[in-house]
Design a protein around this motif. Structure first.
Motif, PDB file in Angstrom:
ATOM      1  N   GLU A 121      29.001  60.757  25.436  1.00 45.78           N
ATOM      2  CA  GLU A 121      29.179  59.716  26.447  1.00 45.78           C
ATOM      3  C   GLU A 121      28.101  58.643  26.325  1.00 45.78           C
ATOM      4  OE1 GLU A 121      29.297  62.961  26.970  1.00 45.78           O
ATOM      5  OE2 GLU A 121      31.467  63.112  27.323  1.00 45.78           O
ATOM      6  N   TRP A 122      26.841  59.073  26.062  1.00 41.97           N
ATOM      7  CA  TRP A 122      25.764  58.084  25.902  1.00 41.97           C
ATOM      8  C   TRP A 122      26.022  57.200  24.698  1.00 41.97           C
ATOM      9  CZ3 TRP A 122      22.365  56.199  22.427  1.00 41.97           C
ATOM     10  CH2 TRP A 122      21.293  55.428  22.914  1.00 41.97           C
ATOM     11  N   TRP A 123      26.403  57.812  23.586  1.00 38.19           N
ATOM     12  CA  TRP A 123      26.665  57.017  22.390  1.00 38.19           C
ATOM     13  C   TRP A 123      27.797  56.022  22.634  1.00 38.19           C
ATOM     14  CZ3 TRP A 123      23.545  56.139  18.620  1.00 38.19           C
ATOM     15  CH2 TRP A 123      22.633  57.110  18.197  1.00 38.19           C
ATOM     16  N   ALA A 124      28.847  56.450  23.343  1.00 40.45           N
ATOM     17  CA  ALA A 124      29.966  55.541  23.618  1.00 40.45           C
ATOM     18  C   ALA A 124      29.486  54.346  24.444  1.00 40.45           C
ATOM     19  CB  ALA A 124      31.084  56.292  24.338  1.00 40.45           C
ATOM     20  N   ARG A 125      28.673  54.606  25.468  1.00 41.34           N
ATOM     21  CA  ARG A 125      28.164  53.506  26.289  1.00 41.34           C
ATOM     22  C   ARG A 125      27.213  52.617  25.504  1.00 41.34           C
ATOM     23  NH1 ARG A 125      24.941  54.857  30.082  1.00 41.34           N
ATOM     24  NH2 ARG A 125      24.644  57.056  29.597  1.00 41.34           N
ATOM     25  N   PHE A 126      26.374  53.218  24.679  1.00 44.39           N
ATOM     26  CA  PHE A 126      25.437  52.428  23.879  1.00 44.39           C
ATOM     27  C   PHE A 126      26.169  51.499  22.912  1.00 44.39           C
ATOM     28  CE2 PHE A 126      23.214  52.358  19.683  1.00 44.39           C
ATOM     29  CZ  PHE A 126      22.263  51.404  20.012  1.00 44.39           C
ATOM     30  N   LEU A 127      27.187  52.002  22.243  1.00 45.68           N
ATOM     31  CA  LEU A 127      27.913  51.193  21.267  1.00 45.68           C
ATOM     32  C   LEU A 127      28.718  50.088  21.936  1.00 45.68           C
ATOM     33  CD1 LEU A 127      29.088  54.017  18.839  1.00 45.68           C
ATOM     34  CD2 LEU A 127      27.187  52.422  18.557  1.00 45.68           C
ATOM     35  N   GLU A 128      29.000  50.236  23.227  1.00 49.81           N
ATOM     36  CA  GLU A 128      29.653  49.167  23.978  1.00 49.81           C
ATOM     37  C   GLU A 128      28.632  48.244  24.640  1.00 49.81           C
ATOM     38  OE1 GLU A 128      32.804  48.433  24.022  1.00 49.81           O
ATOM     39  OE2 GLU A 128      33.325  50.126  22.726  1.00 49.81           O
ATOM     40  N   GLY A 129      27.340  48.473  24.390  1.00 50.22           N
ATOM     41  CA  GLY A 129      26.298  47.612  24.946  1.00 50.22           C
ATOM     42  C   GLY A 129      26.022  47.835  26.415  1.00 50.22           C
ATOM     43  N   ASP A 130      26.154  49.085  26.892  1.00 51.19           N
ATOM     44  CA  ASP A 130      26.049  49.352  28.323  1.00 51.19           C
ATOM     45  C   ASP A 130      25.007  50.427  28.615  1.00 51.19           C
ATOM     46  OD1 ASP A 130      26.670  49.097  31.016  1.00 51.19           O
ATOM     47  OD2 ASP A 130      28.198  50.661  30.944  1.00 51.19           O
ATOM     48  N   VAL A 131      23.844  50.365  27.944  1.00 55.05           N
ATOM     49  CA  VAL A 131      22.820  51.381  28.209  1.00 55.05           C
ATOM     50  C   VAL A 131      21.462  50.767  28.492  1.00 55.05           C
ATOM     51  CG1 VAL A 131      23.943  53.144  26.801  1.00 55.05           C
ATOM     52  CG2 VAL A 131      22.279  51.614  25.743  1.00 55.05           C
ATOM     53  N   GLU A 132      21.382  49.486  28.793  1.00 58.64           N
ATOM     54  CA  GLU A 132      20.098  48.869  29.061  1.00 58.64           C
ATOM     55  C   GLU A 132      19.447  49.521  30.279  1.00 58.64           C
ATOM     56  OE1 GLU A 132      20.410  44.332  27.373  1.00 58.64           O
ATOM     57  OE2 GLU A 132      20.773  44.718  29.488  1.00 58.64           O
ATOM     58  N   GLY A 255      33.801  58.366   6.238  1.00 58.30           N
ATOM     59  CA  GLY A 255      33.769  56.930   6.446  1.00 58.30           C
ATOM     60  C   GLY A 255      34.964  56.365   7.177  1.00 58.30           C
ATOM     61  N   ALA A 256      35.920  57.201   7.587  1.00 60.13           N
ATOM     62  CA  ALA A 256      37.071  56.717   8.349  1.00 60.13           C
ATOM     63  C   ALA A 256      36.585  56.125   9.666  1.00 60.13           C
ATOM     64  CB  ALA A 256      38.057  57.855   8.605  1.00 60.13           C
ATOM     65  N   ALA A 257      37.208  55.010  10.080  1.00 64.71           N
ATOM     66  CA  ALA A 257      36.762  54.310  11.280  1.00 64.71           C
ATOM     67  C   ALA A 257      37.687  54.574  12.447  1.00 64.71           C
ATOM     68  CB  ALA A 257      36.681  52.806  11.004  1.00 64.71           C
ATOM     69  N   GLY A 258      37.126  54.546  13.650  1.00 60.59           N
ATOM     70  CA  GLY A 258      37.915  54.737  14.856  1.00 60.59           C
ATOM     71  C   GLY A 258      37.062  54.472  16.077  1.00 60.59           C
ATOM     72  N   ARG A 259      37.678  54.523  17.252  1.00 55.60           N
ATOM     73  CA  ARG A 259      36.936  54.340  18.482  1.00 55.60           C
ATOM     74  C   ARG A 259      36.015  55.526  18.731  1.00 55.60           C
ATOM     75  NH1 ARG A 259      38.277  50.183  21.416  1.00 55.60           N
ATOM     76  NH2 ARG A 259      37.297  51.107  23.263  1.00 55.60           N
ATOM     77  N   SER A 260      34.976  55.300  19.517  1.00 60.32           N
ATOM     78  CA  SER A 260      33.945  56.315  19.710  1.00 60.32           C
ATOM     79  C   SER A 260      34.516  57.616  20.245  1.00 60.32           C
ATOM     80  CB  SER A 260      32.873  55.774  20.668  1.00 60.32           C
ATOM     81  OG  SER A 260      31.860  56.731  20.873  1.00 60.32           O
ATOM     82  N   GLU A 261      35.460  57.518  21.208  1.00 56.05           N
ATOM     83  CA  GLU A 261      35.986  58.734  21.804  1.00 56.05           C
ATOM     84  C   GLU A 261      36.838  59.543  20.839  1.00 56.05           C
ATOM     85  OE1 GLU A 261      38.472  55.166  23.231  1.00 56.05           O
ATOM     86  OE2 GLU A 261      36.364  55.691  22.919  1.00 56.05           O
ATOM     87  N   ALA A 262      37.296  58.909  19.751  1.00 58.30           N
ATOM     88  CA  ALA A 262      38.106  59.625  18.765  1.00 58.30           C
ATOM     89  C   ALA A 262      37.255  60.340  17.727  1.00 58.30           C
ATOM     90  CB  ALA A 262      39.062  58.657  18.068  1.00 58.30           C
ATOM     91  N   LEU A 263      35.936  60.083  17.728  1.00 59.29           N
ATOM     92  CA  LEU A 263      35.045  60.714  16.749  1.00 59.29           C
ATOM     93  C   LEU A 263      33.875  61.383  17.464  1.00 59.29           C
ATOM     94  CD1 LEU A 263      36.382  58.100  15.168  1.00 59.29           C
ATOM     95  CD2 LEU A 263      34.746  58.756  13.415  1.00 59.29           C
ATOM     96  N   PRO A 264      34.114  62.391  18.294  1.00 57.17           N
ATOM     97  CA  PRO A 264      32.999  63.091  18.941  1.00 57.17           C
ATOM     98  C   PRO A 264      32.100  63.742  17.902  1.00 57.17           C
ATOM     99  CG  PRO A 264      35.038  64.335  19.174  1.00 57.17           C
ATOM    100  CD  PRO A 264      35.417  62.994  18.613  1.00 57.17           C
ATOM    101  N   GLY A 265      30.797  63.587  18.107  1.00 55.94           N
ATOM    102  CA  GLY A 265      29.855  64.103  17.121  1.00 55.94           C
ATOM    103  C   GLY A 265      29.784  63.249  15.876  1.00 55.94           C
ATOM    104  N   GLY A 266      30.431  62.066  15.877  1.00 60.06           N
ATOM    105  CA  GLY A 266      30.402  61.188  14.728  1.00 60.06           C
ATOM    106  C   GLY A 266      31.306  61.599  13.589  1.00 60.06           C
ATOM    107  N   LEU A 267      32.224  62.539  13.826  1.00 58.29           N
ATOM    108  CA  LEU A 267      33.117  63.037  12.786  1.00 58.29           C
ATOM    109  C   LEU A 267      34.564  62.837  13.205  1.00 58.29           C
ATOM    110  CD1 LEU A 267      31.309  66.366  11.892  1.00 58.29           C
ATOM    111  CD2 LEU A 267      31.359  64.295  10.513  1.00 58.29           C
ATOM    112  N   CYS A 268      35.407  62.483  12.230  1.00 64.51           N
ATOM    113  CA  CYS A 268      36.826  62.315  12.513  1.00 64.51           C
ATOM    114  C   CYS A 268      37.489  63.683  12.691  1.00 64.51           C
ATOM    115  CB  CYS A 268      37.507  61.528  11.395  1.00 64.51           C
ATOM    116  SG  CYS A 268      37.629  62.425   9.826  1.00 64.51           S
ATOM    117  N   ARG A 269      38.744  63.661  13.113  1.00 61.49           N
ATOM    118  CA  ARG A 269      39.467  64.896  13.399  1.00 61.49           C
ATOM    119  C   ARG A 269      39.547  65.798  12.173  1.00 61.49           C
ATOM    120  NH1 ARG A 269      43.108  66.367  17.359  1.00 61.49           N
ATOM    121  NH2 ARG A 269      44.678  67.912  16.793  1.00 61.49           N
ATOM    122  N   ALA A 270      39.837  65.207  11.005  1.00 61.58           N
ATOM    123  CA  ALA A 270      39.990  66.016   9.793  1.00 61.58           C
ATOM    124  C   ALA A 270      38.661  66.648   9.358  1.00 61.58           C
ATOM    125  CB  ALA A 270      40.566  65.166   8.673  1.00 61.58           C
ATOM    126  N   CYS A 271      37.593  65.847   9.346  1.00 62.93           N
ATOM    127  CA  CYS A 271      36.303  66.366   8.870  1.00 62.93           C
ATOM    128  C   CYS A 271      35.682  67.352   9.845  1.00 62.93           C
ATOM    129  CB  CYS A 271      35.342  65.208   8.619  1.00 62.93           C
ATOM    130  SG  CYS A 271      35.826  64.121   7.251  1.00 62.93           S
TER     131      CYS A 271
END
Length: 308
Positions: A121-132, A255-271
């Motif tokens: 959740e923190w990473w998702a907010r940070f990447l959207e610029g909402d953790v100041e 290296g597959a790209a997606g929205r933050s909530e689709a890659l929990p832990g920084g990994l895609c579904r397959a990996c």
């Protein structure tokens, strides 16, 4: 290979390669100050590499091939696996940002690093610029007054050093002849900050300060001051800031790209092992549907035969 003292402070490479512009390490905000045991919760391999990465300067190359070359214990595959685990543990995210400016649109690629482990959740907010203004729980705990203190005052927490101070402090890691003391860094901080204010990246400033040194530097502080003054670039008007259209997280592994909530832990579904074939719905017709369809075909053939 295990590392016997994974919580020890490691010496960063003297000249760690810098990434191309737009790539490389970016430190997340509001991290607690470095302290022994920062990565004691990790397995030995991950703790070893985390300690190394944590000491790298901004814009340092963070790809598995480079990290495998700059340390003696682990090869590329082991480093790649360790980076995946560091993502799962909340220390790392790879992202790509699409920027639109007067020169057109382009993608820039970043690897965000946090000494303080963060949740999804923190990473998702940070990447959207909402953790100041967010503060790590560990930092809050450190500022709580200790019961029974002689003075009754809360102990002060060391503030995060500025980017300019960090560049100066890390010069000794890249070139031992330019090792500066804390007092030296504080005295030169404003001069270095002027370089950054004029658009020079921290990694580029480090390169300028360490290149072409004489065989012996008698006074690192005086030498660095002279370079900061003599080589200061001209001030240029800042271009209109680009507008971020979209932020995508990259899978740390493939290296597959997606929205933050689709890659929990920084990994895609397959990996991450969440997309196994056994969980997929069958794509063909169900058995009963096949039998019903066959009966319809047979009835149609009989009807046509009677008409003939």
């Amino acid at each position: 290979m295990a590392y016997g003292n994974s919580s020890a402070v490691l010496a960063a490479p003297a000249a760690h390669p810098l990434a191309n512009p737009g790539y490389g390490k970016r430190s997340a905000p509001d991290q607690r100050p470095p302290r022994p045991g920062d990565f004691g919760h990790l397995p030995p391999r991950e703790a070893y590499l985390a300690s190394l990465i944590d000491q790298l300067c901004e814009n340092a190359a963070m790809d598995a091939k480079t990290l495998a070359k700059v340390q003696p214990l682990y090869g590329q595959q082991a480093v790649r696996t360790a980076l995946n685990e560091l993502g799962r543990a909340g220390h790392l995210r790879r992202v790509r940002r699409r920027i639109e400016s007067d020169d057109g649109s382009r993608w820039v690629f970043l690897t965000h690093w946090s000494r303080t482990a963060r949740d999804n959740e923190w990473w998702a907010r940070f990447l959207e610029g909402d953790v100041e203004g967010d503060v790590a729980p560990e930092t809050v705990a450190e500022t709580t007054p200790t019961t029974g203190s002689d003075t009754g005052a809360a102990p002060s927490t060391p503030s995060t050093p500025s980017a300019a101070y960090a560049v100066l402090a890390q010069l000794g890691l890249q070139e031992p002849r330019l090792a500066l003391s804390s007092a030296d860094c504080a005295a030169l901080e404003q001069l270095a900050a002027e370089w950054l204010a004029r658009g020079v990246a921290p990694g580029r400033l480090s390169q300028i300060l360490v290149v072409g040194l004489p065989d012996r530097v008698h006074s690192p502080r005086a030498f660095v001051r002279r370079r900061l003054v003599d080589k200061l670039p001209p001030h240029c008007p800042e271009p209109a800031p680009g507008r971020v259209l979209r932020v995508l997280v990259e899978c740390t592994d493939c290296g597959a790209a997606g929205r933050s909530e689709a890659l929990p832990g920084g990994l895609c579904r397959a990996c991450d092992g969440r997309g196994r074939s056994a969980d997929r719905e069958p794509t063909g017709l169900r058995p009963q549907a096949v039998r019903d369809r066959a009966a319809q075909v047979r009835a149609l053939l009989r009807t046509r035969s009677g008409l003939a």
